[in-house]
Design an enzyme around this catalytic site. Structure first.
Site, PDB file in Angstrom:
ATOM      1  N   CYS A   1      -0.136   1.722  -0.488  1.00  0.00           N
ATOM      2  CA  CYS A   1       0.859   1.930   0.561  1.00  0.00           C
ATOM      3  C   CYS A   1       2.122   2.613   0.053  1.00  0.00           C
ATOM      4  CB  CYS A   1       1.224   0.595   1.196  1.00  0.00           C
ATOM      5  SG  CYS A   1      -0.137  -0.201   2.077  1.00  0.00           S
ATOM      6  N   ALA A   2       2.402   2.512  -1.240  1.00  0.00           N
ATOM      7  CA  ALA A   2       3.575   3.182  -1.806  1.00  0.00           C
ATOM      8  C   ALA A   2       3.317   4.660  -2.078  1.00  0.00           C
ATOM      9  CB  ALA A   2       3.997   2.490  -3.100  1.00  0.00           C
TER      10      ALA A   2
END
Length: 348
Positions: A141-142
């Site tokens: 997700c980063a």
């Protein structure tokens, strides 16, 4: 030295739409009566803040017996289609052709393919034979914010060159009816598929200037988020509750990342955060001492698309661009590691 700027931004989603009601029915069929803890966790379908999401396959496909080959084939086909869709839109908005791109940074953590996605689409896209390819895996997700940092540094190192950043994820391919775990049920309630593409260049103009980027990794947190890998495919790992961790730890980390560039939270006029889930968004508001409900665009993106991992933050940024950026915006995302990434943008 000229700083990198975002010249264009585009997003794309696959054709199949899964309503949250359909996802809940799928989960009941897949887990009900087989998983003793299902009733306790099933409420996540109501509290996730998601109304629908898009997927590379229709929901009935996920009910079949599926292994690594079937999921990998779906990843290659679906991710390549999303890559091409988002990239062509971004190039069109920038007034460029694929032949004008000097470097392609591809962020994806929901499948494995060699040759990488950028090579697989190169012919159809029309990239030149000398294009520099930078595939990035494992940021989860980063990956959107971290990928922006990588692409910005590459653009800045070669002023005037065109860098294409594509973040593409097919999170729904991790739906697993064979794994009777709370984490798997939560993933079924949260995940969607999508892509975003940006053109960056160290030049004048554009949509926004990338002022600074930073990352932070918390020690001894490998168990918080990630993938398990077996013959059936990728399985989600959520071994600790992320919202309370974010509420307690994200604020100090964000302050430290900003301090590296001589900034503080008081210098930020707007926030653009990766909406990992409704409770995560609320935790971020508390961690950053923001008024409850301020992250409205994050909640709207989550409601319409679910958590698409890396590209999701760019769906939020797209809405921010449409409204007009203030002087300084802070982009944030958290991902496996367990880590956080930030980028500050200055209005063009």
């Amino acid at each position: 030295m000229k700083t990198a700027r975002i010249v264009s931004l585009a997003t794309a989603v696959p054709p199949h739409v899964i309503s949250q009601a359909d996802a809940a029915s799928f989960a009941t069929s897949a887990f009900g009566g087989r998983f003793d803890g299902f009733e306790q966790v099933a409420g996540v379908f109501m509290t996730s803040g998601i109304r629908r999401r898009h997927a590379v396959r229709p929901i009935d496909w996920y009910m079949q017996p599926l292994g690594w080959p079937e999921r990998s084939a779906a990843y290659v086909e679906g991710a390549c289609a999303l890559f091409i869709d988002a990239a062509r839109q971004a190039l069109g908005k920038a007034g460029l052709k694929a032949l004008d791109i000097d470097t392609v940074v591809t962020v994806s953590s929901t499948g494995i393919t060699t040759p990488s996605l950028d090579a697989r689409v190169a012919g159809e896209m029309g990239f030149k034979t000398g294009v520099e390819r930078v595939p990035v895996f494992g940021l989860g997700c980063a990956g959107g914010v971290s990928g922006l940092s990588i692409a910005a540094r590459l653009a800045q190192s070669r002023p005037g060159s065109n860098v294409l950043l594509v973040a593409v994820e097919t999170c729904t391919l991790s739906f697993r009816s064979d794994q009777l775990t709370k984490a798997n049920v939560v993933a079924t309630a949260l995940f969607g598929d999508g892509a975003a593409a940006l053109v960056l260049r160290a030049d004048e103009g554009g949509l926004a200037e990338i002022e600074s980027t930073a990352q932070y990794t918390w020690p001894d947190t490998l168990d918080i988020m990630g993938w398990s890998v077996d013959a059936e495919g990728l399985g989600v790992i959520f071994d600790r509750s992320i919202p309370p961790f974010a509420e307690e730890h994200f604020g100090p980390a964000a302050r430290l990342m900003l301090e590296r560039s001589g900034l503080s939270l008081g210098d930020i006029d707007r926030f653009v955060c990766h909406p990992g889930g409704a409770k995560v968004v609320t935790a971020l508001e508390r961690a950053l001492s923001l008024p409850q409900g301020l992250l409205a665009d994050e909640r709207a993106v989550l409601e319409e698309y679910g958590n698409m991992s890396a590209p999701t933050v760019f769906f939020v940024l797209e809405r921010a661009f449409a409204k007009g950026l203030p002087k300084r915006t802070l982009m944030t995302a958290m991902g496996p590691g367990f880590s956080a990434a930030t980028a500050t943008l200055l209005a063009a």
